[in-house]
Design a protein around this motif. Structure first.
Motif, PDB file in Angstrom:
ATOM      1  N   THR A 125       0.079   6.974   6.494  1.00  0.00           N
ATOM      2  CA  THR A 125      -1.107   6.772   5.700  1.00  0.00           C
ATOM      3  C   THR A 125      -0.495   6.338   4.345  1.00  0.00           C
ATOM      4  O   THR A 125       0.306   6.954   3.841  1.00  0.00           O
ATOM      5  CB  THR A 125      -2.284   7.482   5.831  1.00  0.00           C
ATOM      6  OG1 THR A 125      -1.819   8.846   5.480  1.00  0.00           O
ATOM      7  CG2 THR A 125      -2.756   7.580   7.307  1.00  0.00           C
ATOM      8  N   ILE A 126      -1.300   5.417   3.565  1.00  0.00           N
ATOM      9  CA  ILE A 126      -0.933   5.406   2.235  1.00  0.00           C
ATOM     10  C   ILE A 126      -1.502   6.356   1.410  1.00  0.00           C
ATOM     11  O   ILE A 126      -2.573   6.772   1.447  1.00  0.00           O
ATOM     12  CB  ILE A 126      -1.574   4.027   1.810  1.00  0.00           C
ATOM     13  CG1 ILE A 126      -0.789   2.850   2.794  1.00  0.00           C
ATOM     14  CG2 ILE A 126      -1.452   3.606   0.578  1.00  0.00           C
ATOM     15  CD1 ILE A 126      -1.425   1.378   2.512  1.00  0.00           C
ATOM     16  N   LYS A 127      -0.797   6.873   0.321  1.00  0.00           N
ATOM     17  CA  LYS A 127      -1.235   7.841  -0.379  1.00  0.00           C
ATOM     18  C   LYS A 127      -1.997   7.175  -1.616  1.00  0.00           C
ATOM     19  O   LYS A 127      -1.932   6.032  -1.862  1.00  0.00           O
ATOM     20  CB  LYS A 127       0.052   8.583  -1.101  1.00  0.00           C
ATOM     21  CG  LYS A 127       0.775   9.651  -0.205  1.00  0.00           C
ATOM     22  CD  LYS A 127       1.453  10.598  -1.094  1.00  0.00           C
ATOM     23  CE  LYS A 127       2.745   9.730  -1.878  1.00  0.00           C
ATOM     24  NZ  LYS A 127       3.675  10.733  -2.193  1.00  0.00           N
ATOM     25  N   ASN A 128      -2.857   8.380  -2.055  1.00  0.00           N
ATOM     26  CA  ASN A 128      -3.794   8.028  -3.438  1.00  0.00           C
ATOM     27  C   ASN A 128      -2.805   7.474  -4.318  1.00  0.00           C
ATOM     28  O   ASN A 128      -1.712   7.745  -4.608  1.00  0.00           O
ATOM     29  CB  ASN A 128      -4.409   9.124  -3.706  1.00  0.00           C
ATOM     30  CG  ASN A 128      -5.501   9.558  -2.833  1.00  0.00           C
ATOM     31  OD1 ASN A 128      -6.003   8.711  -2.195  1.00  0.00           O
ATOM     32  ND2 ASN A 128      -5.824  10.596  -2.923  1.00  0.00           N
ATOM     33  N   PHE A 129      -3.479   6.178  -5.160  1.00  0.00           N
ATOM     34  CA  PHE A 129      -2.532   5.599  -5.878  1.00  0.00           C
ATOM     35  C   PHE A 129      -2.467   6.571  -7.481  1.00  0.00           C
ATOM     36  O   PHE A 129      -3.546   7.210  -7.636  1.00  0.00           O
ATOM     37  CB  PHE A 129      -3.175   4.143  -6.227  1.00  0.00           C
ATOM     38  CG  PHE A 129      -2.813   3.377  -5.401  1.00  0.00           C
ATOM     39  CD1 PHE A 129      -1.915   3.470  -4.289  1.00  0.00           C
ATOM     40  CD2 PHE A 129      -3.226   1.937  -5.503  1.00  0.00           C
ATOM     41  CE1 PHE A 129      -1.735   2.776  -3.054  1.00  0.00           C
ATOM     42  CE2 PHE A 129      -2.782   0.934  -4.475  1.00  0.00           C
ATOM     43  CZ  PHE A 129      -1.935   1.263  -3.363  1.00  0.00           C
ATOM     44  N   GLN A 130      -1.516   6.356  -7.950  1.00  0.00           N
ATOM     45  CA  GLN A 130      -1.666   7.010  -9.352  1.00  0.00           C
ATOM     46  C   GLN A 130      -2.318   6.115 -10.316  1.00  0.00           C
ATOM     47  O   GLN A 130      -2.616   4.937  -9.950  1.00  0.00           O
ATOM     48  CB  GLN A 130      -0.213   7.209 -10.158  1.00  0.00           C
ATOM     49  CG  GLN A 130       0.750   7.559  -9.136  1.00  0.00           C
ATOM     50  CD  GLN A 130       0.676   9.238  -9.071  1.00  0.00           C
ATOM     51  OE1 GLN A 130       0.322   9.747 -10.001  1.00  0.00           O
ATOM     52  NE2 GLN A 130       0.851   9.816  -8.189  1.00  0.00           N
ATOM     53  N   SER A 131      -2.810   6.743 -11.462  1.00  0.00           N
ATOM     54  CA  SER A 131      -3.668   6.070 -12.388  1.00  0.00           C
ATOM     55  C   SER A 131      -3.234   4.762 -13.452  1.00  0.00           C
ATOM     56  O   SER A 131      -3.695   4.113 -13.837  1.00  0.00           O
ATOM     57  CB  SER A 131      -4.666   6.757 -13.451  1.00  0.00           C
ATOM     58  OG  SER A 131      -3.647   7.609 -13.909  1.00  0.00           O
ATOM     59  N   GLY A 132      -1.914   4.689 -13.429  1.00  0.00           N
ATOM     60  CA  GLY A 132      -1.119   3.848 -14.110  1.00  0.00           C
ATOM     61  C   GLY A 132      -1.688   2.355 -14.215  1.00  0.00           C
ATOM     62  O   GLY A 132      -1.838   1.553 -14.886  1.00  0.00           O
ATOM     63  N   LEU A 133      -1.940   1.987 -12.364  1.00  0.00           N
ATOM     64  CA  LEU A 133      -2.258   0.621 -12.330  1.00  0.00           C
ATOM     65  C   LEU A 133      -3.722   0.192 -12.824  1.00  0.00           C
ATOM     66  O   LEU A 133      -3.908  -0.637 -13.622  1.00  0.00           O
ATOM     67  CB  LEU A 133      -2.519   0.533 -10.870  1.00  0.00           C
ATOM     68  CG  LEU A 133      -2.780  -0.964 -10.321  1.00  0.00           C
ATOM     69  CD1 LEU A 133      -1.606  -1.773 -10.582  1.00  0.00           C
ATOM     70  CD2 LEU A 133      -3.141  -0.740  -8.724  1.00  0.00           C
ATOM     71  N   TYR A 134      -4.634   1.381 -13.017  1.00  0.00           N
ATOM     72  CA  TYR A 134      -5.876   1.098 -13.692  1.00  0.00           C
ATOM     73  C   TYR A 134      -5.676   0.932 -15.227  1.00  0.00           C
ATOM     74  O   TYR A 134      -6.130   0.028 -15.601  1.00  0.00           O
ATOM     75  CB  TYR A 134      -6.748   2.425 -13.185  1.00  0.00           C
ATOM     76  CG  TYR A 134      -7.884   2.470 -13.995  1.00  0.00           C
ATOM     77  CD1 TYR A 134      -9.135   1.946 -13.585  1.00  0.00           C
ATOM     78  CD2 TYR A 134      -7.943   3.342 -15.205  1.00  0.00           C
ATOM     79  CE1 TYR A 134     -10.180   2.108 -14.488  1.00  0.00           C
ATOM     80  CE2 TYR A 134      -9.329   3.508 -16.221  1.00  0.00           C
ATOM     81  CZ  TYR A 134     -10.317   2.909 -15.800  1.00  0.00           C
ATOM     82  OH  TYR A 134     -11.505   2.960 -16.555  1.00  0.00           O
ATOM     83  N   HIS A 135      -4.970   1.885 -15.794  1.00  0.00           N
ATOM     84  CA  HIS A 135      -4.649   1.465 -17.230  1.00  0.00           C
ATOM     85  C   HIS A 135      -4.065   0.316 -17.557  1.00  0.00           C
ATOM     86  O   HIS A 135      -4.518  -0.368 -18.748  1.00  0.00           O
ATOM     87  CB  HIS A 135      -4.116   2.814 -17.809  1.00  0.00           C
ATOM     88  CG  HIS A 135      -4.637   4.122 -17.573  1.00  0.00           C
ATOM     89  ND1 HIS A 135      -5.774   4.601 -18.345  1.00  0.00           N
ATOM     90  CD2 HIS A 135      -4.208   5.352 -17.041  1.00  0.00           C
ATOM     91  CE1 HIS A 135      -6.064   5.716 -17.869  1.00  0.00           C
ATOM     92  NE2 HIS A 135      -5.127   6.171 -16.991  1.00  0.00           N
ATOM     93  N   LEU A 136      -3.129  -0.182 -16.637  1.00  0.00           N
ATOM     94  CA  LEU A 136      -2.659  -1.287 -16.816  1.00  0.00           C
ATOM     95  C   LEU A 136      -3.544  -2.427 -16.716  1.00  0.00           C
ATOM     96  O   LEU A 136      -3.590  -3.464 -17.614  1.00  0.00           O
ATOM     97  CB  LEU A 136      -1.504  -1.662 -15.798  1.00  0.00           C
ATOM     98  CG  LEU A 136      -0.396  -2.779 -16.138  1.00  0.00           C
ATOM     99  CD1 LEU A 136       0.264  -2.702 -17.479  1.00  0.00           C
ATOM    100  CD2 LEU A 136       0.308  -2.740 -14.963  1.00  0.00           C
ATOM    101  N   CYS A 137      -4.547  -2.627 -15.731  1.00  0.00           N
ATOM    102  CA  CYS A 137      -5.465  -3.709 -15.554  1.00  0.00           C
ATOM    103  C   CYS A 137      -6.293  -3.578 -16.662  1.00  0.00           C
ATOM    104  O   CYS A 137      -6.728  -4.501 -17.297  1.00  0.00           O
ATOM    105  CB  CYS A 137      -6.322  -3.254 -14.436  1.00  0.00           C
ATOM    106  SG  CYS A 137      -5.697  -3.536 -12.906  1.00  0.00           S
ATOM    107  N   LYS A 138      -6.841  -2.360 -17.411  1.00  0.00           N
ATOM    108  CA  LYS A 138      -7.689  -2.420 -18.403  1.00  0.00           C
ATOM    109  C   LYS A 138      -7.219  -2.998 -19.605  1.00  0.00           C
ATOM    110  O   LYS A 138      -7.844  -3.661 -20.336  1.00  0.00           O
ATOM    111  CB  LYS A 138      -7.954  -0.872 -18.641  1.00  0.00           C
ATOM    112  CG  LYS A 138      -8.958  -0.112 -17.836  1.00  0.00           C
ATOM    113  CD  LYS A 138     -10.608  -0.584 -18.631  1.00  0.00           C
ATOM    114  CE  LYS A 138     -11.637   0.217 -17.770  1.00  0.00           C
ATOM    115  NZ  LYS A 138     -12.690  -0.463 -17.918  1.00  0.00           N
TER     116      LYS A 138
END
Lengths: 190, 316
Positions: A125-138
């Motif tokens: 299964t795919i693991k939880n994503f790290q938050s970097g993607l979120y911060h980058l999107c912001k």
């Protein structure tokens, strides 16, 4: 040149199936984010992209892995032109903060490939994503964020093996994601 | 494995090209007269299939013309691609990785090497005996015992069907048949022609006539009438080709019957595996047909049976 050969061998070896199900190949600036199970992952995404787009697409790689040892350094810097970031430690200094480094690369006009799981995953299964993607999107909202699903690549070259076997793999590009202004971090990462 | 060119070879070539041309014309006529969307879809699929037949026949004939070595390489490649489709669909786990590396890059080439040097005593037991012992041994070293029997069995099965069975096709070229020296390629042609034409007619008759399904759960397209029609056509055509083989007409009929029946069960067996995995085709490599295994399924099981029967009754 060497990169093209890499891509060709990878395609041949994996009989790569490429599906553009949510978007079309385009030289717009994009961030591709994918599940990560094998060293082949990045090469496969690269191989799936048309040559012109490939040239301006850089992977984000871990400095603590790809910055160690001459051979890895050579591959990271000379062949795949990776953007190296530090993992596993909170970096406060502005110039070493991973998000800043990624933003810089985007501002130079590159598209990026990131693996938000953080490391090669050995589970099904795919693991939880790290938050970097979120911060980058912001921080960079005007860019398309494309989810990419890689299938079977962990069977071609699992973590810890160095000889690949020729199993059929596939790369699927999904529809671009958008972020709402007030979407919460946890919601987005799911 | 030298191959003699004579009148019959030329006849066969002309015959094949004629057959393909006729089917192409039928395909295009179908497309022209198609009115509904469904008919058009069918015609397009038919044309794609026939186009792939042209390509496959061209490759096969070119490989035969090179003498033995071309067929050896061709069937080696087919084995490789088939095995790859098979293993892709079979869930293997990380403990199998090294064993699979051996399977693809060492056991498969060795099998074809043994066929190439005509070492019958070796190629006929290499996979059933040596690979059978080696693979679980290599898997044990990885230390992973989860579903062990199942994993080992699946790899062995893939090897038997995709490598061992298919390697008997070029092995036909190594048989020493009295008064038939240099003409073994025609035997290979006979086998492949009968098996494939039976497939084609089962498909055609299945579309045209018949309601009762042979095996609705496994192969919903096959009807009893289609099966009987396909077998009858294949046996008739096979018998009419007795003059290219070392057989008498009666023997040619018997052989045709045996290989179409075994071929039919090969088809069903490979379909059952697909059903179990919940997919329709093994791959997408051949346009209109699916994967290599979708085209080779009936040939896989028929080949070793044909080889051993011919070897037993016709060689010295």
């Amino acid at each position: 040149m060497i990169a093209d050969i890499f891509c060709f061998i990878a395609k041949l070896l994996s009989g790569l199936t490429i599906r553009w199900s949510g978007c079309k190949p385009d030289d717009k600036q994009r961030v591709y984010f994918a599940n990560h199970t094998s060293h082949m992952d990045f090469v496969m995404i690269w191989a799936a992209l048309p040559k012109e787009i490939r040239k301006k697409t850089q992977p984000i790689a871990a400095k603590d892995y790809w910055g160690c040892g001459r051979f890895r350094k050579y591959i990271a810097n000379k062949i795949i032109h990776a953007v190296l970031i530090k993992r596993n430690q909170i970096v406060c200094r502005h110039s070493e903060n991973p998000i800043n480094i990624m933003c810089e690369a985007l501002d130079k006009g590159s598209s990026l490939i990131i693996f938000p799981e953080g490391t090669r995953n050995t589970h099904e299964t795919i693991k939880n994503f790290q938050s970097g993607l979120y911060h980058l999107c912001k921080r960079r909202k005007d860019i398309e964020y494309i989810p990419v699903y890689l299938e079977n690549l962990s069977r071609i070259l699992p973590k810890g093996e160095f000889l690949p076997i020729p199993i059929l793999g596939s790369v699927t590009f999904g529809a671009p994601l958008t972020i709402n202004n007030n979407e919460l971090k946890a919601d987005f990462l799911n | 494995m030298n191959i003699v060119f004579d009148k019959t070879t030329v006849f066969l070539l002309v015959g094949i090209i004629g057959l393909l041309t006729i089917s192409s014309i039928i395909g295009f006529v179908h497309k022209k007269i198609a009115k509904q969307e469904k008919q058009l879809q069918f015609a397009n699929n038919l044309i794609a299939r026939i186009k792939s037949w042209w390509i496959m026949c061209f490759i096969f004939i070119c490989s035969l013309l090179t003498g033995g070595i071309g067929s050896l390489i061709l069937f080696g490649l087919i084995s490789f691609l088939a095995l790859r489709e098979f293993i892709t669909l079979t869930p293997t786990n990380r403990g199998d990785h090294r064993a699979l590396f051996w399977v693809f890059f060492i056991i498969l080439p060795l099998q074809y090497y043994f066929v190439g040097i005509k070492w019958y005593g070796m190629f006929s037991i290499f996979i059933p005996v040596y690979a059978f012992i080696f693979i679980p041994a290599r898997m044990v070293i990885s230390g992973n015992y989860e579903r062990f029997l199942e994993r080992a069995a699946k790899i062995q099965w893939g090897l038997m069907v995709c490598v061992y069975c298919i390697s008997h096709a070029p092995a036909l070229l190594t048989l020493n048949i009295p008064n038939f020296a240099g003409q073994n390629a025609k035997l290979l042609f006979f086998l492949i022609f009968v098996v494939q034409i039976s497939d084609v007619f089962q498909y055609v008759f299945g579309k045209i006539i018949g309601k009762t399904k042979v095996s609705p759960s496994i192969s919903p397209n096959k009807t009893v009438a289609g099966l009987i029609g396909g077998i009858l056509m294949a046996v008739t055509l096979g018998t009419s080709l007795w003059w290219i083989t070392p057989f008498s007409p009666i023997q040619a009929m018997g052989f045709s019957f045996v290989i179409t029946i075994v071929g039919f069960f090969g088809d069903l067996t490979m379909s059952a595996i697909k059903r179990d995995r919940g997919i329709k085709d093994y791959g997408t490599i051949i346009e209109g047909h699916g994967g290599i295994l979708d085209r080779m399924d009936s040939l896989c099981l028929a080949t070793p049976v044909f080889f051993h029967l011919v070897r037993y009754y016709f060689t010295y």
